[in-house]
Design a protein around this motif. Structure first.
Motif, mmCIF file in Angstrom:
data_model
loop_
_atom_site.group_PDB
_atom_site.id
_atom_site.type_symbol
_atom_site.label_atom_id
_atom_site.label_comp_id
_atom_site.label_asym_id
_atom_site.label_seq_id
_atom_site.Cartn_x
_atom_site.Cartn_y
_atom_site.Cartn_z
ATOM 1 N N ALA A 1 -1.504 76.704 -49.143
ATOM 2 C CA ALA A 1 -0.836 76.005 -50.241
ATOM 3 C C ALA A 1 -1.778 75.026 -50.935
ATOM 4 C CB ALA A 1 0.396 75.272 -49.720
ATOM 5 N N SER A 2 -2.752 74.521 -50.200
ATOM 6 C CA SER A 2 -3.674 73.523 -50.753
ATOM 7 C C SER A 2 -4.808 74.151 -51.559
ATOM 8 C CB SER A 2 -4.268 72.680 -49.614
ATOM 9 O OG SER A 2 -3.242 72.047 -48.874
ATOM 10 N N ARG A 3 -5.006 75.452 -51.399
ATOM 11 C CA ARG A 3 -6.086 76.127 -52.114
ATOM 12 C C ARG A 3 -5.672 76.476 -53.544
ATOM 13 N NH1 ARG A 3 -7.097 80.116 -47.038
ATOM 14 N NH2 ARG A 3 -8.434 78.744 -45.799
ATOM 15 N N ASN A 4 -6.670 76.710 -54.379
ATOM 16 C CA ASN A 4 -6.391 77.169 -55.737
ATOM 17 C C ASN A 4 -5.865 78.599 -55.689
ATOM 18 O OD1 ASN A 4 -7.311 74.773 -56.913
ATOM 19 N ND2 ASN A 4 -9.423 75.518 -56.977
ATOM 20 N N SER A 5 -5.076 78.958 -56.679
ATOM 21 C CA SER A 5 -4.531 80.314 -56.721
ATOM 22 C C SER A 5 -5.628 81.308 -57.091
ATOM 23 C CB SER A 5 -3.391 80.399 -57.733
ATOM 24 O OG SER A 5 -3.886 80.228 -59.047
ATOM 25 N N TYR A 6 -5.470 82.539 -56.631
ATOM 26 C CA TYR A 6 -6.442 83.588 -56.936
ATOM 27 C C TYR A 6 -6.333 84.031 -58.387
ATOM 28 C CZ TYR A 6 -7.187 84.094 -51.895
ATOM 29 O OH TYR A 6 -7.499 83.864 -50.583
ATOM 30 N N GLU A 7 -5.103 84.127 -58.872
ATOM 31 C CA GLU A 7 -4.856 84.672 -60.205
ATOM 32 C C GLU A 7 -4.772 83.597 -61.279
ATOM 33 O OE1 GLU A 7 -4.266 87.931 -61.261
ATOM 34 O OE2 GLU A 7 -4.915 88.690 -59.318
ATOM 35 N N GLU B 1 7.025 67.947 -50.906
ATOM 36 C CA GLU B 1 6.137 67.723 -52.046
ATOM 37 C C GLU B 1 5.116 68.856 -52.122
ATOM 38 O OE1 GLU B 1 4.345 63.892 -51.873
ATOM 39 O OE2 GLU B 1 6.224 62.852 -51.470
ATOM 40 N N PRO B 2 5.535 70.037 -52.570
ATOM 41 C CA PRO B 2 4.582 71.150 -52.679
ATOM 42 C C PRO B 2 3.474 70.796 -53.670
ATOM 43 C CG PRO B 2 6.854 71.914 -52.922
ATOM 44 C CD PRO B 2 6.889 70.426 -53.004
ATOM 45 N N PRO B 3 2.263 71.273 -53.431
ATOM 46 C CA PRO B 3 1.182 71.041 -54.395
ATOM 47 C C PRO B 3 1.550 71.616 -55.766
ATOM 48 C CG PRO B 3 0.329 71.897 -52.323
ATOM 49 C CD PRO B 3 1.815 72.019 -52.253
ATOM 50 N N GLN B 4 0.839 71.196 -56.775
ATOM 51 C CA GLN B 4 1.075 71.720 -58.117
ATOM 52 C C GLN B 4 0.975 73.247 -58.120
ATOM 53 O OE1 GLN B 4 2.640 69.246 -59.896
ATOM 54 N NE2 GLN B 4 1.399 69.846 -61.642
ATOM 55 N N ASN B 5 1.841 73.873 -58.893
ATOM 56 C CA ASN B 5 1.859 75.335 -59.042
ATOM 57 C C ASN B 5 2.099 76.059 -57.715
ATOM 58 O OD1 ASN B 5 1.312 75.204 -61.860
ATOM 59 N ND2 ASN B 5 -0.847 74.836 -61.392
ATOM 60 N N THR B 6 2.932 75.446 -56.879
ATOM 61 C CA THR B 6 3.262 76.044 -55.581
ATOM 62 C C THR B 6 4.773 76.016 -55.372
ATOM 63 O OG1 THR B 6 1.158 75.278 -54.652
ATOM 64 C CG2 THR B 6 2.865 75.944 -53.092
ATOM 65 N N PHE B 7 5.326 77.161 -54.985
ATOM 66 C CA PHE B 7 6.769 77.270 -54.761
ATOM 67 C C PHE B 7 7.043 77.844 -53.374
ATOM 68 C CE2 PHE B 7 6.437 76.967 -59.272
ATOM 69 C CZ PHE B 7 7.617 76.386 -59.712
ATOM 70 N N PHE B 8 8.028 77.264 -52.706
ATOM 71 C CA PHE B 8 8.485 77.768 -51.422
ATOM 72 C C PHE B 8 9.888 78.347 -51.595
ATOM 73 C CE2 PHE B 8 5.181 74.902 -50.044
ATOM 74 C CZ PHE B 8 4.625 75.558 -48.956
ATOM 75 N N ILE B 9 10.075 79.569 -51.102
ATOM 76 C CA ILE B 9 11.399 80.195 -51.098
ATOM 77 C C ILE B 9 11.739 80.501 -49.643
ATOM 78 C CG2 ILE B 9 12.843 82.063 -51.970
ATOM 79 C CD1 ILE B 9 10.752 82.476 -54.198
ATOM 80 N N LEU B 10 12.680 79.762 -49.097
ATOM 81 C CA LEU B 10 13.104 79.925 -47.712
ATOM 82 C C LEU B 10 14.403 80.726 -47.695
ATOM 83 C CD1 LEU B 10 12.711 76.141 -46.742
ATOM 84 C CD2 LEU B 10 10.907 77.880 -46.895
ATOM 85 N N THR B 11 14.582 81.591 -46.717
ATOM 86 C CA THR B 11 15.835 82.339 -46.631
ATOM 87 C C THR B 11 16.474 82.124 -45.265
ATOM 88 O OG1 THR B 11 15.052 84.450 -45.681
ATOM 89 C CG2 THR B 11 14.757 84.124 -48.062
ATOM 90 N N THR B 12 17.796 82.168 -45.238
ATOM 91 C CA THR B 12 18.523 81.978 -43.982
ATOM 92 C C THR B 12 19.862 82.695 -44.028
ATOM 93 O OG1 THR B 12 19.421 80.340 -42.430
ATOM 94 C CG2 THR B 12 19.587 79.820 -44.768
ATOM 95 N N GLY C 1 8.285 73.566 -56.412
ATOM 96 C CA GLY C 1 9.665 73.453 -55.958
ATOM 97 C C GLY C 1 9.895 74.170 -54.641
ATOM 98 N N THR C 2 10.983 73.798 -53.976
ATOM 99 C CA THR C 2 11.381 74.442 -52.723
ATOM 100 C C THR C 2 12.833 74.878 -52.843
ATOM 101 O OG1 THR C 2 9.849 73.128 -51.389
ATOM 102 C CG2 THR C 2 11.694 74.145 -50.234
ATOM 103 N N TYR C 3 13.085 76.140 -52.532
ATOM 104 C CA TYR C 3 14.422 76.717 -52.656
ATOM 105 C C TYR C 3 14.845 77.305 -51.314
ATOM 106 C CZ TYR C 3 13.500 76.256 -57.621
ATOM 107 O OH TYR C 3 13.197 75.744 -58.859
ATOM 108 N N LEU C 4 16.107 77.139 -50.999
ATOM 109 C CA LEU C 4 16.671 77.708 -49.779
ATOM 110 C C LEU C 4 17.734 78.719 -50.187
ATOM 111 C CD1 LEU C 4 16.966 77.776 -46.694
ATOM 112 C CD2 LEU C 4 18.557 75.852 -46.868
ATOM 113 N N PHE C 5 17.457 80.003 -49.957
ATOM 114 C CA PHE C 5 18.384 81.078 -50.297
ATOM 115 C C PHE C 5 19.240 81.387 -49.070
ATOM 116 C CE2 PHE C 5 15.883 83.337 -53.934
ATOM 117 C CZ PHE C 5 15.849 82.138 -54.632
ATOM 118 N N TYR C 6 20.539 81.312 -49.265
ATOM 119 C CA TYR C 6 21.482 81.505 -48.162
ATOM 120 C C TYR C 6 22.461 82.618 -48.511
ATOM 121 C CZ TYR C 6 25.745 80.510 -45.452
ATOM 122 O OH TYR C 6 26.859 80.616 -44.666
ATOM 123 N N GLY C 7 22.740 83.505 -47.547
ATOM 124 C CA GLY C 7 23.708 84.569 -47.782
ATOM 125 C C GLY C 7 23.991 85.320 -46.501
ATOM 126 N N ASN C 8 25.111 86.034 -46.465
ATOM 127 C CA ASN C 8 25.466 86.762 -45.249
ATOM 128 C C ASN C 8 24.678 88.063 -45.149
ATOM 129 O OD1 ASN C 8 26.723 88.750 -46.811
ATOM 130 N ND2 ASN C 8 28.766 87.911 -46.536
#
Length: 334
Positions: A98-104, A132-143, A27-34
């Motif tokens: 993002a395309s690589r396997n996770s370490y943990e 379209e993030p790869p499986q088990n990948t999350f993006f958290i964007l802030t602005t 998933g991709t999330y956009l966090f917005y706040g002052n």
């Protein structure tokens, strides 16, 4: 992707809890706040919830994953800040990671702060991976503002964070207003017996700037705010010459102390080899620290007629302008 907007702090938290309960694989999330909302802290909390090993479907704050994410030493946590420059090479790096396997073996988290500062070319290059993030990948964007390309907004779940009220923070209205509602600062000082009634001279601000850079103690920041408030109270009696002298004192204090701090931290980095990921500290950079100080002047001035011009002057600090000249112009226009 649908847009979600919250109306208060509690609702923002509930929305994110519901996202976790859905057990999404990406998933991709956009966090917005002052400016009064600690978006990085919210992003870290959400990252903890995504990878928490506890059984409550939300961050426990105690498991190995939660602790390491909180310390920013979790190998599958990738931290970026557009303040530090964000070209195509950085985008390629993100896509590769993002395309690589996770370490943990859990989920990869990419936190990108200040997404509004991305240039159009970099923003467009990011679209495919955040759509379209790869499986088990999350993006958290802030602005801090929504002046970003529409396609990024349309591909993200938007969470609008509102600052906590003084009742929620358990402080008086006076303390809340002293820090202009800055949640992070208020929470840091809430358990400290600080005297808000005494005044400090604006001429001594360089002393507290040096102390703050060296210790990062919230009390020293409160002292800086007191000096700024004293400057605003006496602004009609302060000559242009005195303003120039003050600008020089602030620049000198910031440059000397940040240079010293940078040297110490670089030496420590060679020792702390186990810290795979470290979040950049704004106090390492003189320009970013001065930006914080100038923000405090604008906030406390509360002069609508001057605010826009002062903000324009302040924001030129991101360019390669001469710091001395910038400070002179800023103070002569207050």
């Amino acid at each position: 992707m649908s847009e979600i907007r919250s109306i208060n702090y509690e609702l923002s938290e509930n929305i994110l809890k519901n996202e976790i309960l859905q057990k999404k694989s990406n998933g991709t999330y956009l966090f917005y706040g002052n400016k009064n909302v600690d978006l990085y802290e919210h992003a870290i909390d959400f990252a903890m919830s995504i990878n928490c090993l506890g059984d409550k479907n939300y961050r426990c704050g105690k498991c190995r994953n939660c602790v390491n994410i909180k310390k920013a030493v979790y190998p599958d946590l990738h931290l970026y800040n557009a303040n530090d420059g964000f070209g195509i090479d950085k985008v390629r790096e993100i896509i590769q990671n993002a395309s690589r396997n996770s370490y943990e073996g859990y989920k990869k988290i990419f936190i990108i702060e200040n997404i509004q500062l991305l240039q159009k070319e970099s923003s467009n290059a990011m679209l495919k991976i955040i759509e379209e993030p790869p499986q088990n990948t999350f993006f958290i964007l802030t602005t801090r503002n929504m002046n970003i390309i529409k396609t990024i907004k349309s591909r993200s779940i938007i969470i609008n964070f509102y600052p906590k009220t003084y009742e929620m923070l358990g402080v008086s209205k006076e303390v809340y207003e002293f820090f202009d509602g800055n949640t992070a600062d208020i929470e840091k000082i809430s358990n400290i017996d600080y005297d808000y009634t005494t005044n400090l001279s604006y001429n001594d601000i360089n002393i507290y700037i040096e102390n703050y850079i060296e210790t990062e103690n919230i009390v020293e920041k409160a002292n800086i705010i007191k000096c700024i408030k004293d400057f605003i109270r006496n602004i009609d009696r302060i000559s242009e010459f005195e303003k120039v002298i003050l600008a020089e004192k602030i620049e000198k204090a910031a440059e000397i102390k940040t240079s010293k701090k940078n040297k110490i931290e670089k030496e420590n980095e060679s020792i702390e080899k186990n810290n795979l990921i470290k979040r950049d500290n704004s106090l390492k950079n003189t320009r970013l620290f001065l930006l914080e100080i100038l923000n405090l002047y604008v906030i406390n001035l509360k002069n609508i007629d001057k605010t826009e011009k002062l903000l324009d002057i302040k924001n030129t600090i991101h360019a390669n302008v001469n710091i001395s000249t910038l400070l002179y112009i800023f103070f002569l226009n207050i």
